[in-house]
Design a protein around this motif. Sequence first.
Motif, PDB file in Angstrom:
ATOM      1  N   ASN A 299       0.841  -1.203   0.000  1.00 46.22           N
ATOM      2  CA  ASN A 299       0.000   0.000   0.000  1.00 46.22           C
ATOM      3  C   ASN A 299       0.869   1.243   0.000  1.00 46.22           C
ATOM      4  OD1 ASN A 299       0.277  -0.877   3.083  1.00 46.22           O
ATOM      5  ND2 ASN A 299      -0.008   1.352   3.066  1.00 46.22           N
ATOM      6  N   ARG A 300       0.277   2.343  -0.443  1.00 43.24           N
ATOM      7  CA  ARG A 300       0.948   3.634  -0.307  1.00 43.24           C
ATOM      8  C   ARG A 300       1.054   3.968   1.178  1.00 43.24           C
ATOM      9  NH1 ARG A 300       1.498   6.978  -4.749  1.00 43.24           N
ATOM     10  NH2 ARG A 300       0.457   6.313  -6.676  1.00 43.24           N
TER      11      ARG A 300
ATOM     12  N   SER B 147       2.856   9.462   0.732  1.00 41.26           N
ATOM     13  CA  SER B 147       2.046   8.615  -0.146  1.00 41.26           C
ATOM     14  C   SER B 147       2.792   8.185  -1.405  1.00 41.26           C
ATOM     15  CB  SER B 147       0.746   9.328  -0.542  1.00 41.26           C
ATOM     16  OG  SER B 147       1.022  10.506  -1.283  1.00 41.26           O
TER      17      SER B 147
ATOM     18  N   PHE C  20       5.840   3.295  -1.180  1.00 41.50           N
ATOM     19  CA  PHE C  20       5.037   2.083  -1.074  1.00 41.50           C
ATOM     20  C   PHE C  20       5.625   1.176  -0.002  1.00 41.50           C
ATOM     21  CE2 PHE C  20       3.926   3.854  -5.069  1.00 41.50           C
ATOM     22  CZ  PHE C  20       2.592   3.503  -5.277  1.00 41.50           C
TER      23      PHE C  20
ATOM     24  N   ALA D 255       4.004  -3.831  -8.261  1.00 42.53           N
ATOM     25  CA  ALA D 255       2.853  -3.128  -7.688  1.00 42.53           C
ATOM     26  C   ALA D 255       3.065  -1.615  -7.722  1.00 42.53           C
ATOM     27  CB  ALA D 255       2.625  -3.599  -6.255  1.00 42.53           C
ATOM     28  N   ALA D 256       4.284  -1.153  -7.422  1.00 41.82           N
ATOM     29  CA  ALA D 256       4.560   0.282  -7.431  1.00 41.82           C
ATOM     30  C   ALA D 256       4.510   0.841  -8.850  1.00 41.82           C
ATOM     31  CB  ALA D 256       5.925   0.550  -6.799  1.00 41.82           C
TER      32      ALA D 256
ATOM     33  N   ALA E  87       0.974   1.214  -9.991  1.00 45.72           N
ATOM     34  CA  ALA E  87       0.341   2.380  -9.374  1.00 45.72           C
ATOM     35  C   ALA E  87       0.782   3.664 -10.060  1.00 45.72           C
ATOM     36  CB  ALA E  87       0.670   2.418  -7.881  1.00 45.72           C
TER      37      ALA E  87
ATOM     38  N   ASP F 190      -1.131   3.875 -13.274  1.00 48.00           N
ATOM     39  CA  ASP F 190      -2.523   4.276 -13.043  1.00 48.00           C
ATOM     40  C   ASP F 190      -2.637   5.752 -12.677  1.00 48.00           C
ATOM     41  OD1 ASP F 190      -3.225   1.667 -13.567  1.00 48.00           O
ATOM     42  OD2 ASP F 190      -3.488   1.112 -11.456  1.00 48.00           O
ATOM     43  N   ALA F 191      -1.555   6.323 -12.129  1.00 52.56           N
ATOM     44  CA  ALA F 191      -1.553   7.748 -11.791  1.00 52.56           C
ATOM     45  C   ALA F 191      -1.196   8.617 -12.987  1.00 52.56           C
ATOM     46  CB  ALA F 191      -0.572   8.006 -10.650  1.00 52.56           C
TER      47      ALA F 191
END
Length: 319
Positions: free
Chosen positions: A176-177, A213, A216, A277-278, A281, A284-285
């Motif tokens: 998670n962030r 944030s 990660f 995963a990072a 993300a 997606d950003a």
Amino acid sequence: MEIHPLAHFAADDVCRVWNEFWGEKYAISAATYQAKTSGHVTLLREASFGIEQGGQLKAFLISKGSPGPTLYEGPDPHRAHLSAMAFTETGHGDALLAHALPILMTKGYTQVVFGMDNGHFFPGLPEEAKPLAGVLRAAGFEQPAGQSVDLERDLLDYEIPEALAVPLARPDVHVNRCEHEDIDALEAFLQREFPGRWWYDTMHKCRVQGEASDVFVLRVGGEVEGFAYTQSWRTTQIPIAGCVWNLDLGDRWGGLGPIGVSKNVRGQGLGHALLGAALAALRDAGVRRCIIDWTTLVEFYGAHGFAVNRRYDTFSRSL
């Protein structure tokens, strides 16, 4: 030819000489220049100079020290850094080094390296910089074997390779962030596993810049066992590391690294899983061109589609 303290010259003038010398691939903005020099605690003002000739800046040299005694391997408090140089004539580079090196010596430094400073521009000398390499060698710098590299890829179509994503399906694994309530546990992890520069830079991002944030956190069985530091054009106030090349990376720039997992969980594929995963993300950003800087792990990052775009050589000398 007159040598003046670096503060004598406007940031725009320094960037003009910088960008003419280094070209588009290593171009910087005036804001980045100021953040890494007059705005940075490690700048050695008394050993940073520019050469003025005919009323214009023709060359400059930026020297830095260390923000603390334990952030690097080696004799950290006694190692100085040539953070950057640029010149229009080779003789100007020679003159600046001849002026700066004795000052560093009298301040107690016993070694000087090109780049590698905290808040660095360069993790070493770019292999394209042949004129500067010649100036450094003439001043007694040595170049050991081996290179570090920057790697890049466009994240538009990034997908975690299926085989590398397997650990993310484990019920005890969570990425998670970093949120406010994670910061203390993240710092304890970093102090235990990566107590030098990675701890310093990551905690500065979380506690001083308010950009937690962007980090990660990997938890295994509820415990923090890994982290990944990221940057992006949306969230990062002051680009660091390879993201100083954001003019070349483009409008939707991003960066990843450092990244690491604890000794307790290595060998389980969690490093690749955390990296994937990072990166997903960041994709997606909206991040497009992403850089991973100052590494030798070409195969590790290559498994995620990253390719070498810059190569750096180490140059150092004793004082």
